[in-house]
Design an enzyme around this catalytic site. Structure first.
Site, PDB file in Angstrom:
ATOM      1  N   ASP A 132      -7.512   7.195  -2.965  1.00 34.87           N
ATOM      2  CA  ASP A 132      -8.191   5.972  -3.425  1.00 34.87           C
ATOM      3  C   ASP A 132      -8.460   4.989  -2.294  1.00 34.87           C
ATOM      4  OD1 ASP A 132      -5.317   5.476  -3.254  1.00 34.87           O
ATOM      5  OD2 ASP A 132      -5.761   3.519  -4.149  1.00 34.87           O
ATOM      6  N   ASP A 191      -0.019   7.025  -4.958  1.00 36.00           N
ATOM      7  CA  ASP A 191      -0.179   5.675  -5.492  1.00 36.00           C
ATOM      8  C   ASP A 191      -1.651   5.290  -5.565  1.00 36.00           C
ATOM      9  OD1 ASP A 191       0.551   3.188  -6.413  1.00 36.00           O
ATOM     10  OD2 ASP A 191       2.015   2.831  -4.825  1.00 36.00           O
ATOM     11  N   ASP A 220      -3.300  12.191  -2.713  1.00 35.97           N
ATOM     12  CA  ASP A 220      -2.551  10.941  -2.590  1.00 35.97           C
ATOM     13  C   ASP A 220      -1.844  10.639  -3.922  1.00 35.97           C
ATOM     14  OD1 ASP A 220      -1.876   8.319  -1.460  1.00 35.97           O
ATOM     15  OD2 ASP A 220      -3.361   7.539  -2.887  1.00 35.97           O
TER      16      ASP A 220
END
Ligand SMILES: [Mg+2]
Length: 269
Positions: A212, A16, A14
């Site tokens: 996240d 961001d 991922d």
């Protein structure tokens, strides 16, 4: 010696909250990518964002000192173009689009005609110039039989220290008005993950999804049959983990506080 590299071949990472916040790289991000390059890990950066092209995403990473080429990026826009092309094979699909430059580029690059005359699909991503006229056109076409596709379900996006409505918020309006549920491409859907896996030529069980966010990254990994790695570098931390786990309805296989801890795990296990 058994290492993680014997068990897994590839990482789907991922962006961001995992590699950067805004314009700032997260500590250890650049070193991790260098490590993956040196140790011949296969990897892709996998992003729900449909507004930027893979070239623009790579430029952004490089500007932060994180090495990337366009070919390392899988966007929900590219996965959308790939998915509808396969679904509609052998003829190229016609699409009415609500979206930005990255989505338009991905569709056009795949040979897809963008039109508001009898499209096969209404494809919707984030569109900061979304308006009532576009909404009306889209729901009219969906109600007339076009298949509704949403690039990614994110309801909110971080921007300028606050939050703005994401593609999923526009999609919620189209769904409410048209009465038709869209096909979702981005995480937690497995379609974007499958696209990245097919690019790398690996099976789901050979890949780790790293991110996240429990409800998007980890859920996408679980939905696709990949291993999962949660990093406490963005949305999730030790304090809110149980809340987000409950929301996501699944759990991460591995959890690390920092990118360095994760890299250590890849090195030592
Ligand atoms: Mg994230």
């Amino acid at each position: 010696m058994t290492t993680m590299h014997n068990k897994y071949k590839a990482l789907l990472i991922d962006l961001d909250g995992t590699m950067y916040h805004g314009d700032s790289p997260i500590k250890g991000a650049s070193q991790l990518i260098t490590y993956l390059q040196e140790h011949k890990w296969l990897y892709r950066f996998v992003t729900n964002n449909s507004s930027a092209t893979s070239e623009q995403v790579a430029d952004r990473l490089n500007a932060m000192g994180i090495f990337a080429k366009a070919e390392h990026i899988c966007t929900s826009a590219q996965a959308t173009a790939h998915y509808i092309t396969e679904q509609h094979s052998p003829n190229p699909p016609k699409v009415f689009m609500i979206g930005e430059h990255g989505l338009r580029t991905a569709l056009v690059d795949a040979g897809i005609e963008i039109t508001d005359e009898n499209p096969d699909y209404v494809v919707q991503g984030i569109d900061k110039s979304f308006n009532y006229e576009k909404a009306t056109k889209a729901i009219t076409l969906i109600r007339a039989g076009a298949t509704s596709i949403m690039t990614n379900p994110d309801l909110l996006l971080p921007a300028n220290g606050g939050l703005i409505p994401g593609a999923g918020s526009i999609g919620a309006m189209l769904q409410a008005s048209s009465g038709k549920q869209p096909i979702v491409i981005g995480k937690p859907s497995s379609i974007l993950v499958q696209f990245a896996l097919s690019q790398l030529g690996v099976e789901a069980h050979e890949a780790l999804v790293v991110g996240d966010n429990m409800s998007t990254d980890i859920a996408a990994g679980v939905n696709s049959g990949c291993g999962t790695v949660l990093l406490y570098t963005g949305l999730t931390n030790a304090n809110n983990k149980s809340y987000y786990t409950e929301q996501a309805g699944c759990d991460a296989e591995y959890i690390f506080e920092t990118i360095q801890d994760f890299q250590q795990f890849l090195t030592n296990e």
